[in-house]
Design a protein around this motif. Structure first.
Motif, PDB file in Angstrom:
ATOM      1  N   SER A  11       0.881  -1.082   0.011  1.00 31.97           N
ATOM      2  CA  SER A  11      -0.046  -0.038  -0.169  1.00 31.97           C
ATOM      3  C   SER A  11       0.992   1.291  -0.009  1.00 31.97           C
ATOM      4  O   SER A  11       0.435   2.283  -0.743  1.00 31.97           O
ATOM      5  CB  SER A  11      -0.671  -0.196   1.124  1.00 31.97           C
ATOM      6  OG  SER A  11      -1.758   1.155   1.279  1.00 31.97           O
ATOM      7  N   THR A  12       2.012   1.179   0.773  1.00 31.56           N
ATOM      8  CA  THR A  12       2.820   2.438   0.866  1.00 31.56           C
ATOM      9  C   THR A  12       3.351   2.629  -0.440  1.00 31.56           C
ATOM     10  O   THR A  12       3.407   3.545  -1.048  1.00 31.56           O
ATOM     11  CB  THR A  12       4.056   1.933   1.814  1.00 31.56           C
ATOM     12  OG1 THR A  12       3.356   1.999   3.183  1.00 31.56           O
ATOM     13  CG2 THR A  12       5.038   3.205   1.797  1.00 31.56           C
ATOM     14  N   GLU A  13       4.026   1.359  -1.297  1.00 32.32           N
ATOM     15  CA  GLU A  13       4.390   1.700  -2.601  1.00 32.32           C
ATOM     16  C   GLU A  13       3.399   2.153  -3.311  1.00 32.32           C
ATOM     17  O   GLU A  13       3.953   2.974  -4.342  1.00 32.32           O
ATOM     18  CB  GLU A  13       5.042   0.274  -2.880  1.00 32.32           C
ATOM     19  CG  GLU A  13       6.214  -0.150  -2.102  1.00 32.32           C
ATOM     20  CD  GLU A  13       6.865  -1.619  -2.593  1.00 32.32           C
ATOM     21  OE1 GLU A  13       6.124  -2.268  -3.198  1.00 32.32           O
ATOM     22  OE2 GLU A  13       7.803  -2.028  -2.233  1.00 32.32           O
ATOM     23  N   ASP A  14       2.336   1.780  -3.222  1.00 28.21           N
ATOM     24  CA  ASP A  14       1.115   2.158  -4.169  1.00 28.21           C
ATOM     25  C   ASP A  14       1.155   3.675  -4.319  1.00 28.21           C
ATOM     26  O   ASP A  14       1.016   4.292  -5.304  1.00 28.21           O
ATOM     27  CB  ASP A  14      -0.211   1.419  -4.119  1.00 28.21           C
ATOM     28  CG  ASP A  14      -0.076  -0.233  -4.363  1.00 28.21           C
ATOM     29  OD1 ASP A  14       0.871  -0.363  -5.411  1.00 28.21           O
ATOM     30  OD2 ASP A  14      -0.860  -0.689  -4.127  1.00 28.21           O
ATOM     31  N   TYR A  15       0.983   4.023  -3.204  1.00 32.20           N
ATOM     32  CA  TYR A  15       0.741   5.643  -2.833  1.00 32.20           C
ATOM     33  C   TYR A  15       2.148   6.233  -3.415  1.00 32.20           C
ATOM     34  O   TYR A  15       1.883   7.545  -4.228  1.00 32.20           O
ATOM     35  CB  TYR A  15       0.571   5.960  -1.323  1.00 32.20           C
ATOM     36  CG  TYR A  15      -1.070   5.856  -0.913  1.00 32.20           C
ATOM     37  CD1 TYR A  15      -1.996   6.817  -1.289  1.00 32.20           C
ATOM     38  CD2 TYR A  15      -1.288   4.548  -0.211  1.00 32.20           C
ATOM     39  CE1 TYR A  15      -3.282   6.688  -0.745  1.00 32.20           C
ATOM     40  CE2 TYR A  15      -2.607   4.419  -0.030  1.00 32.20           C
ATOM     41  CZ  TYR A  15      -3.580   5.458  -0.237  1.00 32.20           C
ATOM     42  OH  TYR A  15      -4.794   5.404  -0.020  1.00 32.20           O
ATOM     43  N   ASP A  33      -6.156  13.847  -6.400  1.00 34.30           N
ATOM     44  CA  ASP A  33      -5.355  13.289  -7.620  1.00 34.30           C
ATOM     45  C   ASP A  33      -5.030  11.862  -7.506  1.00 34.30           C
ATOM     46  O   ASP A  33      -5.391  10.788  -8.151  1.00 34.30           O
ATOM     47  CB  ASP A  33      -3.929  14.039  -8.103  1.00 34.30           C
ATOM     48  CG  ASP A  33      -4.431  15.346  -8.584  1.00 34.30           C
ATOM     49  OD1 ASP A  33      -5.280  15.725  -8.959  1.00 34.30           O
ATOM     50  OD2 ASP A  33      -3.600  16.132  -8.161  1.00 34.30           O
ATOM     51  N   ILE A  34      -4.479  11.596  -6.244  1.00 36.20           N
ATOM     52  CA  ILE A  34      -4.289   9.951  -5.679  1.00 36.20           C
ATOM     53  C   ILE A  34      -5.672   9.339  -5.656  1.00 36.20           C
ATOM     54  O   ILE A  34      -5.941   8.281  -6.242  1.00 36.20           O
ATOM     55  CB  ILE A  34      -3.468  10.065  -4.435  1.00 36.20           C
ATOM     56  CG1 ILE A  34      -2.171  10.589  -4.502  1.00 36.20           C
ATOM     57  CG2 ILE A  34      -3.625   8.574  -3.878  1.00 36.20           C
ATOM     58  CD1 ILE A  34      -1.400  10.969  -3.388  1.00 36.20           C
ATOM     59  N   ALA A  35      -6.610   9.868  -5.110  1.00 36.05           N
ATOM     60  CA  ALA A  35      -8.197   9.276  -4.902  1.00 36.05           C
ATOM     61  C   ALA A  35      -8.533   8.842  -6.630  1.00 36.05           C
ATOM     62  O   ALA A  35      -8.973   7.756  -6.804  1.00 36.05           O
ATOM     63  CB  ALA A  35      -9.020  10.046  -4.225  1.00 36.05           C
ATOM     64  N   ILE A  79      10.238   1.335  -7.033  1.00 33.03           N
ATOM     65  CA  ILE A  79       8.790   0.790  -7.520  1.00 33.03           C
ATOM     66  C   ILE A  79       8.391   0.807  -8.874  1.00 33.03           C
ATOM     67  O   ILE A  79       8.019   0.251  -9.684  1.00 33.03           O
ATOM     68  CB  ILE A  79       7.821   0.886  -6.560  1.00 33.03           C
ATOM     69  CG1 ILE A  79       6.641  -0.339  -6.477  1.00 33.03           C
ATOM     70  CG2 ILE A  79       7.020   2.156  -6.651  1.00 33.03           C
ATOM     71  CD1 ILE A  79       7.223  -1.717  -6.231  1.00 33.03           C
ATOM     72  N   LEU A  80       8.614   2.296  -9.373  1.00 29.37           N
ATOM     73  CA  LEU A  80       8.235   2.638 -10.755  1.00 29.37           C
ATOM     74  C   LEU A  80       9.094   1.753 -11.814  1.00 29.37           C
ATOM     75  O   LEU A  80       8.819   1.735 -12.782  1.00 29.37           O
ATOM     76  CB  LEU A  80       8.279   4.029 -10.814  1.00 29.37           C
ATOM     77  CG  LEU A  80       7.903   4.722 -12.456  1.00 29.37           C
ATOM     78  CD1 LEU A  80       6.442   4.103 -12.505  1.00 29.37           C
ATOM     79  CD2 LEU A  80       7.949   6.326 -12.167  1.00 29.37           C
ATOM     80  N   GLU A  81      10.470   1.814 -11.413  1.00 26.81           N
ATOM     81  CA  GLU A  81      11.506   0.983 -12.316  1.00 26.81           C
ATOM     82  C   GLU A  81      10.786  -0.494 -12.354  1.00 26.81           C
ATOM     83  O   GLU A  81      10.817  -0.876 -13.495  1.00 26.81           O
ATOM     84  CB  GLU A  81      12.826   1.286 -11.656  1.00 26.81           C
ATOM     85  CG  GLU A  81      13.757   0.044 -12.402  1.00 26.81           C
ATOM     86  CD  GLU A  81      15.322   0.057 -11.640  1.00 26.81           C
ATOM     87  OE1 GLU A  81      16.126  -0.476 -12.409  1.00 26.81           O
ATOM     88  OE2 GLU A  81      15.334   0.394 -10.481  1.00 26.81           O
TER      89      GLU A  81
END
Length: 131
Positions: A11-15, A33-35, A79-81
């Motif tokens: 969850s942390t990584e997703d945010y 924007d995140i929502a 995480i994006l990589e």
């Protein structure tokens, strides 16, 4: 790592990933924007942002804009990589775009850094004919 800890970390990584991607696309990021991006309730995002702020990953400016701290940015880039690597690899295998995106989102959280880097090395070695 327990399933609960893994889910919290995911969850942390997703945010963090969402904040980074939104900032790359729009130049700024707000909770709303995140929502929209993650299809979460604004109240849930607010709670998560407070947690991420307390953990030192995010700074929320007075105008409501979100900034990643140095630690948050490092995690988000990592995480994006992973996401981009798995998305592109799956697409090269012929997986359709939507499925590749969804699968990359799941795979990116599933392994340690060492395993990820070994997969990258293996795949790149095969792509260069060095198998």
């Amino acid at each position: 790592m327990s399933k609960h800890e893994m889910k919290m970390y995911q969850s942390t990584e997703d945010y963090l990933e969402a904040i980074l991607m939104i900032k790359q696309e729009k130049g700024h990021c707000r909770s709303v924007d995140i929502a929209k991006r993650l299809d979460f309730k604004k109240s849930s995002v607010s709670i998560a942002i407070t947690k991420l702020t307390n953990e030192g990953y995010v700074i929320k400016n007075e105008d409501g804009m979100l900034e990643l701290t140095e630690v948050g940015l490092k995690l988000a880039n990592n995480i994006l990589e992973r996401h981009n690597f798995f998305f592109n690899w799956l697409r090269s295998l012929g997986v359709d775009e939507e499925r590749a995106y969804d699968d990359a989102c799941r795979i990116e959280h599933a392994m340690c850094d060492d395993t990820f880097h070994k997969i990258v090395s293996y795949v790149r070695g095969r792509d260069n004919g060095n198998s």
